[in-house]
Write an enzyme that holds these catalytic residues in place. Structure first.
Site, PDB file in Angstrom:
ATOM      1  N   HIS A  34      -9.184   4.743  -0.974  1.00  0.00           N
ATOM      2  CA  HIS A  34      -9.189   3.194  -0.219  1.00  0.00           C
ATOM      3  C   HIS A  34     -10.205   2.865  -0.040  1.00  0.00           C
ATOM      4  O   HIS A  34     -11.441   3.631  -0.289  1.00  0.00           O
ATOM      5  CB  HIS A  34      -8.004   3.372   0.835  1.00  0.00           C
ATOM      6  CG  HIS A  34      -8.329   4.534   1.832  1.00  0.00           C
ATOM      7  ND1 HIS A  34      -9.414   4.793   2.566  1.00  0.00           N
ATOM      8  CD2 HIS A  34      -7.508   5.688   2.099  1.00  0.00           C
ATOM      9  CE1 HIS A  34      -9.573   5.660   3.616  1.00  0.00           C
ATOM     10  NE2 HIS A  34      -8.450   6.362   3.317  1.00  0.00           N
ATOM     11  N   GLY A  36     -11.739   2.883   2.727  1.00  0.00           N
ATOM     12  CA  GLY A  36     -12.700   3.784   3.640  1.00  0.00           C
ATOM     13  C   GLY A  36     -13.457   4.786   2.620  1.00  0.00           C
ATOM     14  O   GLY A  36     -14.822   4.848   2.962  1.00  0.00           O
ATOM     15  N   HIS A  37     -12.873   5.393   1.616  1.00  0.00           N
ATOM     16  CA  HIS A  37     -13.750   6.079   0.741  1.00  0.00           C
ATOM     17  C   HIS A  37     -14.677   5.434  -0.126  1.00  0.00           C
ATOM     18  O   HIS A  37     -15.791   5.737  -0.150  1.00  0.00           O
ATOM     19  CB  HIS A  37     -12.817   6.675  -0.297  1.00  0.00           C
ATOM     20  CG  HIS A  37     -11.723   7.667   0.164  1.00  0.00           C
ATOM     21  ND1 HIS A  37     -10.419   7.016   0.089  1.00  0.00           N
ATOM     22  CD2 HIS A  37     -11.835   8.756   0.410  1.00  0.00           C
ATOM     23  CE1 HIS A  37      -9.637   8.313   0.832  1.00  0.00           C
ATOM     24  NE2 HIS A  37     -10.559   9.146   0.855  1.00  0.00           N
ATOM     25  N   GLN A  61      -7.231  24.088   3.943  1.00  0.00           N
ATOM     26  CA  GLN A  61      -7.567  23.281   5.305  1.00  0.00           C
ATOM     27  C   GLN A  61      -6.162  22.698   5.769  1.00  0.00           C
ATOM     28  O   GLN A  61      -6.055  21.991   6.770  1.00  0.00           O
ATOM     29  CB  GLN A  61      -8.492  22.123   5.385  1.00  0.00           C
ATOM     30  CG  GLN A  61      -8.138  21.184   4.159  1.00  0.00           C
ATOM     31  CD  GLN A  61      -9.208  19.991   4.001  1.00  0.00           C
ATOM     32  OE1 GLN A  61     -10.207  20.486   3.316  1.00  0.00           O
ATOM     33  NE2 GLN A  61      -9.226  19.000   4.690  1.00  0.00           N
TER      34      GLN A  61
HETATM   35  O1  PAF Z   1     -12.386  14.683   4.913  1.00  0.00           O
HETATM   36  C1  PAF Z   1     -11.887  15.018   3.798  1.00  0.00           C
HETATM   37  O2  PAF Z   1     -11.169  14.375   2.796  1.00  0.00           O
HETATM   38  C2  PAF Z   1     -11.899  16.741   3.485  1.00  0.00           C
HETATM   39  O3  PAF Z   1     -11.602  17.285   4.837  1.00  0.00           O
HETATM   40  C3  PAF Z   1     -13.058  17.060   2.977  1.00  0.00           C
HETATM   41  C4  PAF Z   1     -14.533  16.815   3.885  1.00  0.00           C
HETATM   42  C5  PAF Z   1     -13.163  16.405   1.584  1.00  0.00           C
HETATM   43  C6  PAF Z   1     -13.176  18.588   2.730  1.00  0.00           C
HETATM   44  O4  PAF Z   1     -11.773  18.955   1.862  1.00  0.00           O
END
Ligand code: PAF
Length: 285
Positions: A34, A36-37, A61
């Site tokens: 989106h 943000g990216h 994660q």
């Molecule tokens: O912010 C994210 O999208 C994730 O936590 C990251 C930094 C790519 C690590 O997987």
């Protein structure tokens, strides 16, 4: 734009770029892009010779009962967006290539990881720090760009980079918001219509709390209780996970607003856990 899936190939390319003294800007992501990216990619494009974007939904994660399986994915869309944003390389490793079946090394950033999201997601930041450390080894960037929406993640990564002497400059970029103030997030797609109507109050309650701090109220309890009242009144569909004031560097709770303080909140809606934060400053003396 070149698509690279093999981590060893990525490392070979990045070694070459370092050798040629190219400035490599890196945007690590989990995709479903989106604005943000793209704001992070735009920053990288403006400041680097070569822009590498990684797209990897990192399983380590996510906790056992979290949303790994239904995390939104749309590779074709992401490829187009990254290309349009001027990325030179889209790095898309798969899980098997990133983690050996008997992988037994991880990075734990004590303290900074402990509170806020770390309290309700105890293994989350170990997964983040480990994968970001691995990505830094593979991409070898001059600088890496992260969004301030995940402010605790940013603090964890800054601390890791400092403590391990990783030669990468970490850049934090401002939160991108919808017109009504809701922070952009890949998880916003999971909000029901009614929840979407209430979600902007996450930002609004933090904004009100920051305004109280700016007006001279220093007592954190007073400030946070006003924010909690706003959330309870306007976002009853969300269960507050935390609403806290922390030091921007250590992420430890503070009692008074004596300098810059991060006001941070997480709210669990039925299918989406949203986070947001805002920097609060005392009035200039
Ligand atoms: O912010 C994210 O999208 C994730 O936590 C990251 C930094 C790519 C690590 O997987």
């Amino acid at each position: 734009m070149r698509i690279v899936s093999d981590p060893k190939k990525m490392q070979e390319i990045s070694m070459g770029l370092r050798h040629e003294r190219k400035k490599v800007g890196f945007v690590p992501t989990m995709g479903y892009f989106h604005q943000g990216h793209t704001s992070l990619m735009d920053y990288a494009r403006e400041h680097a010779d070569v822009v590498v974007v990684s797209l990897f939904v990192n399983p380590t994660q996510f906790g056992p009962n979290e949303d790994l399986d239904r995390y939104p994915r749309d590779f074709e869309h992401d490829r187009e967006v990254a290309e349009a944003a001027g990325a030179d390389i889209l790095f898309t490793p798969d899980v098997k290539a990133m983690y050996a079946p008997d992988a037994s090394t991880s990075v734990t950033v004590e303290g900074v990881s402990a509170g806020l999201c770390g309290a309700s997601r105890p293994t989350h930041f170990r997964g983040v720090a480990t994968v970001v450390a691995k990505l830094f080894m593979l991409v070898n960037p001059t600088f890496a760009v992260f969004g301030e929406k995940d402010r605790q993640q940013l603090a964890v990564i800054r601390r890791m980079v400092r403590d391990l002497d990783i030669p990468v400059a970490v850049v934090g970029r401002p939160i991108v918001r919808e017109a009504d103030g809701l922070a952009l997030s890949s998880r916003n797609v999971f909000l029901s219509r009614e929840e979407r109507g209430q979600a902007p109050w996450l930002n609004k309650c933090l904004e009100a709390a920051a305004a109280l701090a700016a007006s001279g109220i220093r007592d954190v309890k007073t400030i946070l209780s006003a924010a909690a009242d706003i959330l309870a009144a306007h976002a009853p569909l969300g269960a507050v996970d935390y609403l806290e004031a922390v030091d921007p560097d250590s992420m430890q709770p503070v009692d008074t607003v004596a300098g810059p303080v991060v006001l941070a909140a997480a709210v669990q809606f039925s299918r989406a856990r949203l986070i947001d934060n805002r920097l609060a400053l005392p009035p200039e003396s």
